[in-house]
Design a protein around this motif. Sequence first.
Motif, mmCIF file in Angstrom:
data_model
loop_
_atom_site.group_PDB
_atom_site.id
_atom_site.type_symbol
_atom_site.label_atom_id
_atom_site.label_comp_id
_atom_site.label_asym_id
_atom_site.label_seq_id
_atom_site.Cartn_x
_atom_site.Cartn_y
_atom_site.Cartn_z
ATOM 1 N N ASN A 150 0.820 -1.212 0.000
ATOM 2 C CA ASN A 150 0.000 0.000 0.000
ATOM 3 C C ASN A 150 0.849 1.254 0.000
ATOM 4 O O ASN A 150 0.684 2.152 -0.827
ATOM 5 N N GLN A 151 1.743 1.318 0.964
ATOM 6 C CA GLN A 151 2.496 2.540 1.163
ATOM 7 C C GLN A 151 3.547 2.762 0.081
ATOM 8 O O GLN A 151 3.923 3.903 -0.198
ATOM 9 N N SER A 152 3.982 1.675 -0.563
ATOM 10 C CA SER A 152 4.863 1.816 -1.720
ATOM 11 C C SER A 152 4.107 2.471 -2.869
ATOM 12 O O SER A 152 4.609 3.390 -3.535
ATOM 13 N N PHE A 153 2.880 1.983 -3.122
ATOM 14 C CA PHE A 153 2.039 2.577 -4.157
ATOM 15 C C PHE A 153 1.732 4.043 -3.841
ATOM 16 O O PHE A 153 1.722 4.902 -4.733
ATOM 17 N N VAL A 154 1.462 4.287 -2.562
ATOM 18 C CA VAL A 154 1.115 5.652 -2.144
ATOM 19 C C VAL A 154 2.294 6.598 -2.384
ATOM 20 O O VAL A 154 2.122 7.722 -2.867
ATOM 21 N N PHE A 155 3.493 6.141 -2.041
ATOM 22 C CA PHE A 155 4.685 6.978 -2.250
ATOM 23 C C PHE A 155 4.858 7.311 -3.721
ATOM 24 O O PHE A 155 5.072 8.474 -4.093
ATOM 25 N N ILE A 156 4.753 6.300 -4.578
ATOM 26 C CA ILE A 156 4.911 6.524 -6.023
ATOM 27 C C ILE A 156 3.788 7.421 -6.550
ATOM 28 O O ILE A 156 4.017 8.339 -7.344
ATOM 29 N N GLY A 157 2.549 7.150 -6.112
ATOM 30 C CA GLY A 157 1.408 7.951 -6.556
ATOM 31 C C GLY A 157 1.522 9.405 -6.138
ATOM 32 O O GLY A 157 1.225 10.318 -6.922
ATOM 33 N N SER A 158 1.954 9.637 -4.897
ATOM 34 C CA SER A 158 2.086 11.019 -4.415
ATOM 35 C C SER A 158 3.192 11.746 -5.173
ATOM 36 O O SER A 158 3.114 12.959 -5.379
ATOM 37 N N ALA A 159 4.218 10.997 -5.612
ATOM 38 C CA ALA A 159 5.293 11.620 -6.389
ATOM 39 C C ALA A 159 4.817 11.961 -7.799
ATOM 40 O O ALA A 159 5.031 13.071 -8.288
ATOM 41 N N LEU A 160 4.147 11.004 -8.453
ATOM 42 C CA LEU A 160 3.679 11.231 -9.827
ATOM 43 C C LEU A 160 2.606 12.318 -9.895
ATOM 44 O O LEU A 160 2.429 12.956 -10.937
ATOM 45 N N SER A 161 1.880 12.527 -8.787
ATOM 46 C CA SER A 161 0.842 13.559 -8.787
ATOM 47 C C SER A 161 1.435 14.964 -8.899
ATOM 48 O O SER A 161 0.725 15.931 -9.175
#
Length: 324
Positions: A54-65
């Motif tokens: 979850n938190q790996s996806f969240v980190f990548i998603g927050s960066a790409l946003s």
Amino acid sequence: MTEFLGLLKEGNKSALMASIMNAIIAIIKAIAFFITGNVAMFAEMMHSIGDTANQSFVFIGSALSKKAPTDRFPGGFARLVNLVLLGAVLIVGILAYETVKEGIHHIIDPPESNSWFWLNIAVLGVAAILESVVLVKAMKEITADMAGEEIKGFRVVIESFKNIGDAKPATKLVFLEDMVATGGALIAILSIVIGTYTPFHEAEGYASVIIGLMLFYVVGRVFLDNAAGVLGVSDEEMEKIIGELVFAETHVKDIQEIMVIKEGEELHVELKVEFDPDMSIANAADILKNIEEKILNEKGVTEVIIESDQDDKVQSWNNPDKDT
């Protein structure tokens, strides 16, 4: 690739720290589970695996946003973090189901207590400490975002719970997951003690079910918040703040419309103000520019669109402190 690596530097730091920490915890719990076969340890292992993904996806998603708008996507990528979080909670939902199912099986057919008591307690104790470290970091990030300064002592706990609703989506997920993880580890420890020293061997199964239900709570909370974010939810509190800020300008007669939309971690503001019909275009342009600068200074605001019109003598904005 260079752009991608640059964006990763802008990712949510709490999510990155949480993913690394939970990966370590998941490995430790997995080793302990394969040695002991303890169902409470299984529940905690599944929990940590889910948190890591979850938190790996969240980190990548927050960066790409943070990626700048393109010709194909002129509206930017701010809502991408909400989409990623919606996908992430599906993983937690699956793991929550498996955790509850395994707990029910353990309640129906509880095994005899094993001889790995201290290993289980030690692993879960270390996990609880590490999870609490991540939880405290998330709390500090929430309070720093809200207060604009570092808050120390037990006040961090109070303020983080008070402001969790307004936290960034990624930070909120880390906070909720690690709060459940810390509590889950303590529940698992208690169940192992009860299952070992009393005839109530089903305790570990009940602990697994409770941990699974706690995970379902995180799924529901995060899903609802980010579904609203994907659709474009308004920030009513910020609308009130900006409305009062705009109305404080003496030349503004009324606010016909005001809308503050959350775009991931960003706020987009649209409003329509009314001026005295005798005001010159040049003066109105100066006032609008001044208003725009003030709004952009508000935390989280990245875009402001302002329209102007003549005063129609019909009060739309309810502000009794304004002399009209």
